[in-house]
Design a protein around this motif. Sequence first.
Motif, PDB file in Angstrom:
ATOM      1  N   LYS A  33       0.817  -1.206   0.000  1.00  0.00           N
ATOM      2  CA  LYS A  33       0.000   0.000   0.000  1.00  0.00           C
ATOM      3  C   LYS A  33       0.855   1.262   0.000  1.00  0.00           C
ATOM      4  N   GLN A  37       1.283   4.153  -3.063  1.00  0.00           N
ATOM      5  CA  GLN A  37       1.055   5.580  -2.848  1.00  0.00           C
ATOM      6  C   GLN A  37       2.258   6.417  -3.299  1.00  0.00           C
ATOM      7  N   LYS A  41       1.783   8.559  -7.457  1.00  0.00           N
ATOM      8  CA  LYS A  41       1.731  10.015  -7.464  1.00  0.00           C
ATOM      9  C   LYS A  41       2.708  10.643  -8.453  1.00  0.00           C
TER      10      LYS A  41
END
Length: 271
Positions: A33, A37, A41
């Motif tokens: 996770k 992230q 981005k």
Amino acid sequence: MIKAILVFNNHGKPRLSKFYQYFNEDMQQQIIKETFQLVSKRDDNVCNFLEGGSLIGGSDYKLIYRHYATLYFVFCVDSSESELGILDLIQVFVETLDKCFENVCELDLIFHADAVHHILSELVMGGMVLQTNMSDILARIEEQNKLQKQEAGISAAPARAVSAVKSMNLPQQIKDIKLPDLPQAIKDLNSLEGFSFECYQSEYVGTGAAGANRNDPAVHGSSPRCSLRSSAATLQQRSRQKSSKKSSSIATSAAMLLPATNADRFPGESF
């Protein structure tokens, strides 16, 4: 050294995860996770490596990734690994998958996870790079596929034998067997000239036969149950009758052809 290899889609769902350092399952999900992230981005026009997250080692480790269509291929490595070398390794991994699955897609990684792990083990083992030559990797994979097919053929042999027996439909074949009509066959044998087979039944119906000793020759005769003696006697009797008929007919013909003697003449008859 390679610490982990992660593959996930644009929504962060993992499609492949391989850790070369022990983490419990909850920690692995948190690392995936956090890595998603950090990577999702970034724009496509920036470099393909960055510092690792806090859960996987912080600044001592680097995340090197490539983005293909809907999938992210991420390698977490330490400072001893070359960023460009890992980028080339990711390219080799993706091209090998494309050769094996023919235009690889996300579904191939889902439904052929064992094959994907096998291909990955040909490139990396224990966190160390083993092979970067795609031709050698494909040759090893082809050999493994041949072995799997041979093992599948051997293991499936009993099942094929059972299916073959079932397909034979033995009960129906037994029903289709045509046996000769025994009474008709006996009649056909009896119709032959000079032969008549006499077969004695196991139980006799008639006067004096019931209760008699079955081994008594007076009841059953001295011949076996099925014998040709009576047939031979019948044949001899018929041949004698035919020979006597022929001799009598010859004698009659000869008497008709011979001239009458004096004893056979009528009174007053002259020649």
